[in-house]
Design a protein around this motif. Sequence first.
Motif, PDB file in Angstrom:
ATOM      1  N   UNK A   1       0.857  -1.190   0.000  1.00 27.67           N
ATOM      2  CA  UNK A   1       0.000   0.000   0.000  1.00 27.67           C
ATOM      3  C   UNK A   1       0.893   1.240   0.000  1.00 27.67           C
ATOM      4  N   UNK A   2       0.731   2.151  -0.948  1.00 29.29           N
ATOM      5  CA  UNK A   2       1.576   3.357  -0.992  1.00 29.29           C
ATOM      6  C   UNK A   2       1.578   4.145   0.319  1.00 29.29           C
ATOM      7  N   UNK A   3       0.410   4.292   0.966  1.00 27.29           N
ATOM      8  CA  UNK A   3       0.363   5.040   2.220  1.00 27.29           C
ATOM      9  C   UNK A   3       1.225   4.380   3.293  1.00 27.29           C
ATOM     10  N   UNK A   4       1.093   3.083   3.437  1.00 30.32           N
ATOM     11  CA  UNK A   4       1.854   2.369   4.458  1.00 30.32           C
ATOM     12  C   UNK A   4       3.347   2.439   4.177  1.00 30.32           C
ATOM     13  N   UNK A   5       3.703   2.356   2.928  1.00 33.10           N
ATOM     14  CA  UNK A   5       5.109   2.462   2.532  1.00 33.10           C
ATOM     15  C   UNK A   5       5.676   3.836   2.887  1.00 33.10           C
ATOM     16  N   UNK A   6       4.902   4.889   2.635  1.00 32.89           N
ATOM     17  CA  UNK A   6       5.324   6.245   2.972  1.00 32.89           C
ATOM     18  C   UNK A   6       5.470   6.391   4.486  1.00 32.89           C
ATOM     19  N   UNK A   7       4.527   5.874   5.247  1.00 29.55           N
ATOM     20  CA  UNK A   7       4.608   5.973   6.706  1.00 29.55           C
ATOM     21  C   UNK A   7       5.830   5.232   7.234  1.00 29.55           C
ATOM     22  N   UNK A   8       6.079   4.059   6.705  1.00 27.38           N
ATOM     23  CA  UNK A   8       7.263   3.285   7.122  1.00 27.38           C
ATOM     24  C   UNK A   8       8.530   4.078   6.821  1.00 27.38           C
ATOM     25  N   UNK A   9       8.586   4.676   5.641  1.00 29.89           N
ATOM     26  CA  UNK A   9       9.751   5.468   5.231  1.00 29.89           C
ATOM     27  C   UNK A   9       9.998   6.635   6.195  1.00 29.89           C
ATOM     28  N   UNK A  10       8.955   7.407   6.484  1.00 29.01           N
ATOM     29  CA  UNK A  10       9.216   8.603   7.293  1.00 29.01           C
ATOM     30  C   UNK A  10       9.361   8.287   8.779  1.00 29.01           C
ATOM     31  N   UNK A  11       8.628   7.303   9.286  1.00 31.27           N
ATOM     32  CA  UNK A  11       8.789   6.976  10.702  1.00 31.27           C
ATOM     33  C   UNK A  11      10.134   6.288  10.947  1.00 31.27           C
ATOM     34  N   UNK A  12      10.656   5.592   9.969  1.00 23.89           N
ATOM     35  CA  UNK A  12      11.949   4.923  10.146  1.00 23.89           C
ATOM     36  C   UNK A  12      13.097   5.928  10.234  1.00 23.89           C
ATOM     37  N   UNK A  13      12.868   7.162   9.800  1.00 24.34           N
ATOM     38  CA  UNK A  13      13.911   8.184   9.962  1.00 24.34           C
ATOM     39  C   UNK A  13      13.633   9.078  11.169  1.00 24.34           C
ATOM     40  N   UNK A  14      12.712   8.647  12.032  1.00 20.44           N
ATOM     41  CA  UNK A  14      12.502   9.315  13.308  1.00 20.44           C
ATOM     42  C   UNK A  14      11.362  10.308  13.384  1.00 20.44           C
TER      43      UNK A  14
END
Length: 175
Positions: free
Chosen positions: A53-66
């Motif tokens: 899911x594009x939304x979940x991928x984006x959330x994973x990306x930004x939360x993984x950088x803090x």
Amino acid sequence: MAAEPTFEELFRQTKRSAVHLEMRDGYMRSDQDFVSWSEDPRSVQRLRPPETRPWLSLMKEITSRGVEVRRARIFSEPMSDYLRYEHHLTPSNIAAGEIVRWLPRRRTSDLALPGNDFWLFDDSLVLFLHFTGDGELSPEGDEERSSAPEVVQLCRTAFEAVWERAVPHEEYRPF
């Protein structure tokens, strides 16, 4: 004049936090996943891998950088079918790094809330979302942005007041 950043670009530019306040009992009821879930809740996976899911991928990306992403949902009880659907899918949001809480509308009567759902990025930019009466994005313009200090303060204060009272996803059971 440079074009305003897209919704996705706003997340990628966020350095510390993005908070989202949802206050409607239904959104995008035309969404095919919601339609499928309405017919058979088992047809829609509760926990989806972020890469699906594009939304979940984006959330994973930004939360993984803090970046901290918090979402609070104000809703009526008993919960609408659409909100039950969102509750069903929320474990995927959490697995992607979002923190989600729920607040029954009856517990918000003494809170000052803005008139529209919003995202607040790094306590400096508010993105209001506009919907039609049936929950679809408004054809007259689905968003409005503001960095006016009084608007940012209203939204920050409203979100934190809701967040303080809201129940963590793991503890809320729809009825």
